[in-house]
Enzyme design. Structure first.
Site, PDB file in Angstrom:
ATOM      1  N   GLU A 112      38.281  27.739 -41.698  1.00  0.00           N
ATOM      2  CA  GLU A 112      37.932  26.350 -41.361  1.00  0.00           C
ATOM      3  C   GLU A 112      37.769  25.561 -42.648  1.00  0.00           C
ATOM      4  O   GLU A 112      37.848  26.114 -43.744  1.00  0.00           O
ATOM      5  CB  GLU A 112      36.665  26.303 -40.496  1.00  0.00           C
ATOM      6  CG  GLU A 112      36.910  26.869 -39.099  1.00  0.00           C
ATOM      7  CD  GLU A 112      35.710  26.784 -38.171  1.00  0.00           C
ATOM      8  OE1 GLU A 112      34.811  25.978 -38.411  1.00  0.00           O
ATOM      9  OE2 GLU A 112      35.695  27.552 -37.202  1.00  0.00           O
ATOM     10  N   HIS A 226      32.029  15.150 -36.879  1.00  0.00           N
ATOM     11  CA  HIS A 226      33.179  16.055 -36.829  1.00  0.00           C
ATOM     12  C   HIS A 226      34.427  15.199 -36.696  1.00  0.00           C
ATOM     13  O   HIS A 226      34.457  14.255 -35.893  1.00  0.00           O
ATOM     14  CB  HIS A 226      33.040  17.003 -35.636  1.00  0.00           C
ATOM     15  CG  HIS A 226      33.986  18.164 -35.670  1.00  0.00           C
ATOM     16  ND1 HIS A 226      35.342  18.005 -35.456  1.00  0.00           N
ATOM     17  CD2 HIS A 226      33.786  19.481 -35.890  1.00  0.00           C
ATOM     18  CE1 HIS A 226      35.924  19.207 -35.555  1.00  0.00           C
ATOM     19  NE2 HIS A 226      35.002  20.110 -35.823  1.00  0.00           N
ATOM     20  N   ARG A 272      34.375  18.140 -44.002  1.00  0.00           N
ATOM     21  CA  ARG A 272      34.389  17.293 -42.800  1.00  0.00           C
ATOM     22  C   ARG A 272      34.098  15.828 -43.040  1.00  0.00           C
ATOM     23  O   ARG A 272      34.666  14.962 -42.382  1.00  0.00           O
ATOM     24  CB  ARG A 272      33.298  17.798 -41.855  1.00  0.00           C
ATOM     25  CG  ARG A 272      33.741  18.964 -41.121  1.00  0.00           C
ATOM     26  CD  ARG A 272      32.747  19.344 -40.100  1.00  0.00           C
ATOM     27  NE  ARG A 272      33.260  20.592 -39.599  1.00  0.00           N
ATOM     28  CZ  ARG A 272      32.568  21.455 -38.899  1.00  0.00           C
ATOM     29  NH1 ARG A 272      31.333  21.190 -38.575  1.00  0.00           N
ATOM     30  NH2 ARG A 272      33.119  22.562 -38.502  1.00  0.00           N
ATOM     31  N   HIS A 329      28.211  15.350 -34.780  1.00  0.00           N
ATOM     32  CA  HIS A 329      28.378  16.772 -34.513  1.00  0.00           C
ATOM     33  C   HIS A 329      27.142  17.584 -34.885  1.00  0.00           C
ATOM     34  O   HIS A 329      26.745  18.469 -34.157  1.00  0.00           O
ATOM     35  CB  HIS A 329      29.587  17.268 -35.293  1.00  0.00           C
ATOM     36  CG  HIS A 329      29.948  18.701 -35.035  1.00  0.00           C
ATOM     37  ND1 HIS A 329      30.226  19.172 -33.787  1.00  0.00           N
ATOM     38  CD2 HIS A 329      30.071  19.757 -35.885  1.00  0.00           C
ATOM     39  CE1 HIS A 329      30.521  20.476 -33.853  1.00  0.00           C
ATOM     40  NE2 HIS A 329      30.420  20.847 -35.110  1.00  0.00           N
ATOM     41  N   ARG A 364      26.966  20.119 -43.612  1.00  0.00           N
ATOM     42  CA  ARG A 364      27.057  21.553 -43.306  1.00  0.00           C
ATOM     43  C   ARG A 364      28.491  22.066 -43.411  1.00  0.00           C
ATOM     44  O   ARG A 364      29.429  21.420 -42.931  1.00  0.00           O
ATOM     45  CB  ARG A 364      26.533  21.819 -41.893  1.00  0.00           C
ATOM     46  CG  ARG A 364      26.677  23.267 -41.460  1.00  0.00           C
ATOM     47  CD  ARG A 364      26.066  23.504 -40.105  1.00  0.00           C
ATOM     48  NE  ARG A 364      26.699  22.759 -39.063  1.00  0.00           N
ATOM     49  CZ  ARG A 364      27.827  23.118 -38.454  1.00  0.00           C
ATOM     50  NH1 ARG A 364      28.476  24.210 -38.818  1.00  0.00           N
ATOM     51  NH2 ARG A 364      28.312  22.377 -37.489  1.00  0.00           N
TER      52      ARG A 364
HETATM   53  C1  SIN Z   1      34.464  23.589 -35.034  1.00  0.00           C
HETATM   54  O1  SIN Z   1      34.819  24.533 -34.354  1.00  0.00           O
HETATM   55  O2  SIN Z   1      35.214  22.799 -35.582  1.00  0.00           O
HETATM   56  C2  SIN Z   1      33.005  23.384 -35.198  1.00  0.00           C
HETATM   57  C3  SIN Z   1      32.392  24.551 -35.808  1.00  0.00           C
HETATM   58  C4  SIN Z   1      31.206  24.138 -36.588  1.00  0.00           C
HETATM   59  O3  SIN Z   1      30.769  23.004 -36.509  1.00  0.00           O
HETATM   60  O4  SIN Z   1      30.709  24.951 -37.354  1.00  0.00           O
END
Ligand code: SIN
Length: 520
Positions: A112, A226, A272, A329, A364
């Site tokens: 991610e 997000h 993000r 988010h 985060r």
């Molecule tokens: C996501 O799956 O994009 C969110 C996961 C997260 O916020 O840690």
């Protein structure tokens, strides 16, 4: 009066991890406003980040966490998170939790935004939170007393110590639950905003309970948006996990431009806040933004929850572009705690998104939140186990109902103010407007404890939203710089003079705490 050694408010991963640690030696009761599944943990798609492969290192996970957090993190908290993370996952696996595996039989590790390695363990493809919750609930079902559909409305206090909570049950009755130790693990406050990935129950209740009891709250200006919520009829209809971009999907605008390539070296997998801000900018310039999933192999198998979400809204995620919009988010701020989870109020603790341990800094890192719940929930359980029971037999104190319940604004009005003035981009003028709006409801924020018994759950939620919304506004006005999830158009740079400083609010007033080194 029901009594337990430990009372936990909230039923997400942090709550269950603490209960799991505590329940063999102490009596534990969990209060939750809805059902077990009405919360953010249940909705968590991405997974749990931890160092689980031979090429990865704790140093690298710490560095990625600090960089995403714009060096507002507490390095000691980050180290605690990361170094206990590997063991947390391995223990779950050895206890039978079914994380996804590759065809070769090894743990499937996803990628991610802002992670240097593939380190995201997931379950059910994109249903990690649900799988973890079900696993822990099954383990705890006969060991913990659960009260679902029971909303904590105020903390019970005696001689400045927390002695439990008053709660409204399904029948609308107020019940006092006394406890030697009270943990708030009730999540954050995504429902303060119009577009959010959070469950609508996330109205900042745990944060407001702690504030009213005299606890310190910090880092409230740092709100994570997000980048990719599914956009349907002008509203956010659910999360499209960052893991989708981790598997190769990319963002494009109506002109087909892959705009993130011009913004950050990590392009679509940049932190993000950077991706969300760029989508916001594209939208402001009149461009709709889409996620192109063509490069993702076996989309439907890897992302069954997202596939179902898209199909429910008439989109085929494999063949069509997915329209996306940023949404609230995660709340990096929260109830100030030390590394054990202790707050500034005796016998009151916090864990998970309700807490501000300093682990996330100003923003985060993806998939560090389930990990935080697991690691800090367990640590808190260990700490409480090491303490003797501390309950006073004195009658706990809940303020008496002497006031009439006044007129309350609608939730939608609060969401409109937060979205317009405390969103992805902030300015002095807009923040001042929000501040004026909230000051018209100051009487609700201050007097609510005196008539709480006569309120509905909805009114309690609104009082909590007003309390937390006004504190976020105060923090955002005061922090005249940009860092992580707090972006001031009028102060667009991160300033050395603000490095490591935290704005702390309590009913006694606001102060600035200095002390973070910002070095991992
Ligand atoms: C996501 O799956 O994009 C969110 C996961 C997260 O916020 O840690």
């Amino acid at each position: 009066m029901p009594h337990s050694d430990v009372l936990i408010i909230g039923s997400g991963i942090a709550a269950l991890a603490a209960a799991d640690q505590l329940c063999e030696t102490m009596s534990v009761r969990i209060l939750t406003k809805g059902s077990f599944f009405d919360g953010n943990s249940y909705l968590a798609q991405g997974g749990v980040a931890a160092v689980l492969s031979t090429e990865d290192t704790w140093d690298s996970h710490c560095k990625d966490t600090m960089e995403a957090g714009a060096f507002q993190n507490d390095p000691k908290a980050v180290k605690q998170l990361v170094e206990n993370g590997t063991d947390a996952i391995m223990t779950l696996i050895s206890n039978g939790m079914a994380f996804d595996h590759n065809a070769s039989g090894s743990l499937a590790l996803g990628r991610e935004g802002a992670h240097s390695y593939n380190r995201i363990a997931h379950a059910g493809g994109d249903a990690t939170g649900k799988a973890l919750l079900q696993f822990l609930l099954k383990k705890l079902q006969d060991k913990v007393a659960f009260a679902q559909h029971t909303m904590a409305i105020d903390l019970l206090m005696h001689e400045n110590r927390c002695t439990g909570a008053a709660a409204r049950n399904k029948a609308g009755e107020t019940v006092s639950y006394t406890a030697s130790h009270t943990i708030i693990a009730a999540g954050g406050c995504g429902a303060l905003y119009e577009h959010t990935s959070n469950h609508p129950f996330l109205t900042g209740d745990g944060l407001a309970l702690a504030y009213r009891a005299g606890a310190e709250l910090g880092d409230l200006e740092f709100v994570q948006f997000h980048p990719t919520m599914l956009l349907k009829n002008g509203s956010a209809a659910g999360l499209i996990s960052e893991a989708v971009r981790g598997e190769g999907a990319f963002l494009q605008n109506e002109l087909g431009e892959r705009f993130m390539q011009h913004v950050h070296p990590l392009a679509d997998l940049a932190p993000r806040d950077i991706v969300a801000r760029e989508i916001f900018r594209q939208n402001k310039n009149g461009q709709k933004v889409f996620l192109n999933t063509l490069p993702v192999k076996n989309f439907e198998q890897r992302f069954p929850t997202i596939t179902a979400l898209c199909r429910k809204h008439g989109i085929n995620p494999v063949e069509s572009l997915i329209p996306v919009v940023p949404g609230m988010h995660f709340f990096m701020g929260g109830i100030m705690t030390d590394l054990h989870g202790r707050t500034s109020v005796e016998n009151l603790y916090a864990a998970g998104e309700s807490a501000c341990t300093g682990v996330h800094g100003a923003n985060r890192l993806a998939s560090n939140s389930l990990l935080e719940g697991l690691v800090f929930g367990k640590k808190l359980g260990e700490y409480i186990q090491s303490k003797p029971a501390a309950f006073s037999s004195q009658a706990p104190f809940l303020k008496q109902s002497v006031h009439q319940v006044p007129h309350f604004p609608d939730k939608k009005e609060i969401q409109a103010v937060m979205t317009a003035y405390l969103g992805i981009q902030r300015t002095e003028a807009e923040l001042s407007r929000a501040s004026e709006w909230f000051s018209a409801y100051q009487h609700i924020i201050s007097d609510y404890p005196y008539y709480v018994k006569n309120c509905t759950n909805e009114q309690s939620e609104i009082a909590n939203m007003l309390t937390i919304g006004s504190l976020i506004t105060k923090s955002a006005l005061a922090r005249k710089e940009s860092r992580g999830g707090h972006y001031r158009l009028d102060y667009p740079e991160a300033l050395d003079s603000w490095q490591g400083k935290q704005l702390i609010h309590s009913i006694a007033g606001t102060k600035i705490k200095v002390g973070k080194t910002g070095v991992a």
